[in-house]
Design a protein around this motif. Structure first.
Motif, mmCIF file in Angstrom:
data_model
loop_
_atom_site.group_PDB
_atom_site.id
_atom_site.type_symbol
_atom_site.label_atom_id
_atom_site.label_comp_id
_atom_site.label_asym_id
_atom_site.label_seq_id
_atom_site.Cartn_x
_atom_site.Cartn_y
_atom_site.Cartn_z
ATOM 1 N N VAL A 101 0.854 -1.058 -0.185
ATOM 2 C CA VAL A 101 0.121 -0.064 -0.114
ATOM 3 C C VAL A 101 0.676 1.308 0.018
ATOM 4 C CG1 VAL A 101 -1.889 1.472 1.247
ATOM 5 C CG2 VAL A 101 -2.082 -1.157 0.994
ATOM 6 N N ARG B 161 1.607 2.485 -3.287
ATOM 7 C CA ARG B 161 0.339 3.002 -4.123
ATOM 8 C C ARG B 161 0.098 4.368 -3.747
ATOM 9 N NH1 ARG B 161 -2.144 -2.136 -2.220
ATOM 10 N NH2 ARG B 161 -1.822 -3.786 -3.863
ATOM 11 N N ARG C 53 -4.468 13.579 4.371
ATOM 12 C CA ARG C 53 -5.676 13.512 3.282
ATOM 13 C C ARG C 53 -6.549 14.682 3.222
ATOM 14 N NH1 ARG C 53 -11.112 10.189 4.812
ATOM 15 N NH2 ARG C 53 -11.493 9.309 2.786
ATOM 16 N N CYS D 242 -9.469 11.393 -6.305
ATOM 17 C CA CYS D 242 -8.620 10.132 -6.077
ATOM 18 C C CYS D 242 -8.167 10.063 -4.771
ATOM 19 C CB CYS D 242 -7.803 9.735 -7.352
ATOM 20 S SG CYS D 242 -8.486 9.494 -8.768
ATOM 21 N N TRP D 243 -7.411 11.314 -4.479
ATOM 22 C CA TRP D 243 -6.880 11.348 -3.291
ATOM 23 C C TRP D 243 -7.670 10.953 -1.898
ATOM 24 C CZ3 TRP D 243 -1.468 12.089 -2.680
ATOM 25 C CH2 TRP D 243 -1.046 12.482 -1.451
ATOM 26 N N TRP E 265 -10.422 9.270 -1.724
ATOM 27 C CA TRP E 265 -10.754 7.974 -1.522
ATOM 28 C C TRP E 265 -9.895 7.088 -1.373
ATOM 29 C CZ3 TRP E 265 -9.199 4.313 -5.235
ATOM 30 C CH2 TRP E 265 -9.546 2.951 -5.126
ATOM 31 N N TYR E 266 -8.578 7.084 -1.524
ATOM 32 C CA TYR E 266 -7.610 6.166 -1.169
ATOM 33 C C TYR E 266 -6.638 6.597 0.045
ATOM 34 C CZ TYR E 266 -4.562 2.146 -1.952
ATOM 35 O OH TYR E 266 -3.807 0.978 -1.761
ATOM 36 N N ARG F 150 -4.831 7.657 3.185
ATOM 37 C CA ARG F 150 -4.953 7.959 4.871
ATOM 38 C C ARG F 150 -3.719 8.413 5.324
ATOM 39 N NH1 ARG F 150 -9.153 6.748 2.779
ATOM 40 N NH2 ARG F 150 -10.636 5.047 3.111
ATOM 41 N N HIS G 254 -5.297 2.534 7.485
ATOM 42 C CA HIS G 254 -5.576 2.071 6.118
ATOM 43 C C HIS G 254 -5.972 0.588 6.141
ATOM 44 C CE1 HIS G 254 -5.476 1.556 1.521
ATOM 45 N NE2 HIS G 254 -5.335 2.623 1.287
#
Length: 455
Positions: free
Chosen positions: A22, A25, A90, A205-206, A208-209, A211, A217
């Protein structure tokens, strides 16, 4: 915000769990944020030629407009870093990306000379550029400071920082052909209008994904948490020290790294503000052709940034932060200065572009080294420390934006280009007296080389 409790089940004894990816990503989204940010900050340098012609702006007036971004960006670095330490990456980056999109749209609707006098046009453009600079200022202190320090293990900070810088340089490289093409086919106003949605997509996108901490996460398993936390002196979820920003401001190593970054960025911001215009005016390229040639140094810069981060992480493990940063930082900046002088004296335009590409590659080689060194020195105040450093680094932007056209008008492009080499040599010298292994208030070294975990 207090970290949430980690409710993941522990790994059973005797079993070996593979760490999830993660963190990489998250790093990819950081690279995407860097890419989008640099398209939306470099676009006015590329669209500056047709915009200035349409609005009847002189070189100096265009320099004043470009400097508006620089001052907003420089002044909000440290406050943005302190705020990022408190709010978390975030919320901070989502809000900032939304602002980028709106401000970029507004540039497309700036009135022309038929509606406003030249003073009014300049004031509006400077204000919009100042606000764009202010909205982009916290980006790298937040993602390149505390957020990256939370998501990657000690001694693994330079490479992900370098990958962010690859996003920066590819964003700058893409801006030339993209914005020049849009400006030539659709007009300079549409070049702003059609690139603004990139920021809105990034914001979605930021949120949503991303933390703020790995323990928040749902995709991070215990093995990845253990890998990230290995070798740390301070817990990954520890909040910033109350009043720690005062320690940041008075620390000698923070000041040295900031001073060196100021000098190194003098070279970088010549490319950022004036490379495209230099290639058209001094080297004779046409608008769209100049956009493609302007992309070449940025592509070389992306390669240099990656190699700098990769080399720093590996040498850090062998020699420790002090010697790794000194050796790589001083050496690369010396090379950058030498090639900048050579580019100024080059006879043919092709040779000039090639030499400028090597110069920018060497300068970008050092960028991740600066950020990794500041994370090591600032510790829990990483975003605040990186905010101070990036303030110093970007004060040079305001100076370059205003100084270069004055020097060009008085002495010509060759002197303006070669003058940046002196700043590169000073930055190299500063590295020789910088100790990246001393934390705030001269506490013990961050970590011994043999204790550093791999990422």
């Amino acid at each position: 915000m207090r970290p949430q409790a980690d409710v993941r089940m522990p790994v059973p004894a005797g079993s070996r769990q593979l760490a999830t990816w993660v963190r990489w990503r998250i790093c990819a989204l950081m690279v995407a944020a860097s890419f989008v940010a640099y398209i939306l900050r470099t676009n006015m340098s590329v669209a500056g030629e047709p915009m200035a012609a349409d609005l009847q702006l002189s070189h100096v007036q265009l320099g004043v407009v470009l400097s508006g971004w620089a001052w907003g960006y420089a002044l909000l670095q440290f406050p943005g870093g302190v705020l990022g330490d408190r709010l978390g990456g975030r919320r901070m980056i989502t809000t900032l990306a939304l602002c980028w999109g709106v401000l970029n749209l507004l540039v497309a609707f700036v009135p022309g000379r038929a509606v406003l006098p030249i003073t009014g046009v300049i004031v509006i453009l400077v204000l919009l550029r100042f606000l764009m600079g202010a909205a982009q200022a916290p980006l790298f202190p937040v993602i390149g400071g505390r957020m990256l320090a939370c998501w990657f293990p000690v001694g693994g900070w330079a490479l992900p920082n370098a990958l962010q810088n690859v996003g920066i340089t590819f964003g700058a490289a893409a801006t030339g052909p993209l914005v020049a093409g849009l400006a030539e086919t659709s007009g300079w106003r549409n070049s702003f209008l059609l690139t603004a949605p990139l920021a809105l997509l990034l914001a979605g996108c930021w949120w949503w994904y991303v933390r703020d901490h790995p323990s928040h996460h749902p995709g991070v398993n215990p093995a990845e948490l253990a890998l990230i936390d290995d070798g740390r002196i301070t817990s990954i979820d520890a909040p910033p020290e109350p009043g720690g920003w005062r320690l940041v401001l008075r620390d000698r190593q923070v000041r040295l790294i900031t001073g060196g970054y100021f000098c190194a960025n003098f070279v970088f911001y010549f490319f950022f503000n004036w490379l495209f215009i230099y290639l058209i005016e001094a080297r004779g390229f046409k608008l769209l052709e100049g956009g493609w040639y302007a992309a070449l140094p940025w592509m070389a810069g992306a390669l240099g940034a990656f190699l700098g981060g990769w080399s720093c992480d590996r040498l850090w493990k062998r020699l420790g932060p002090r010697q790794a940063c000194r050796l790589l930082g001083a050496g690369a900046l010396t090379v950058s200065g030498l090639f900048l002088v050579a580019a100024a004296r080059a006879v043919g335009p092709g040779w000039a572009v090639a030499l400028l590409a090597v110069c920018l590659a060497a300068e970008q080689f050092t960028d991740a080294i600066y950020w990794a060194a500041m994370i090591a020195v600032a510790g829990r105040q990483a975003s605040s420390g990186c905010g101070v450093m990036n303030t110093g680094g970007n004060l040079s932007n305001g100076i370059v934006a205003l100084l270069v056209p004055v020097v060009v008008d008085r002495f010509g492009w060759s002197v303006a280009v070669a003058g940046g080499a002196g700043f590169a040599f000073v930055a190299a010298a500063v590295w020789l007296v910088t100790a990246a292994d001393r934390q705030l208030a001269d506490r013990p070294a961050v970590v011994a080389p043999e204790a550093v975990a791999t990422s």
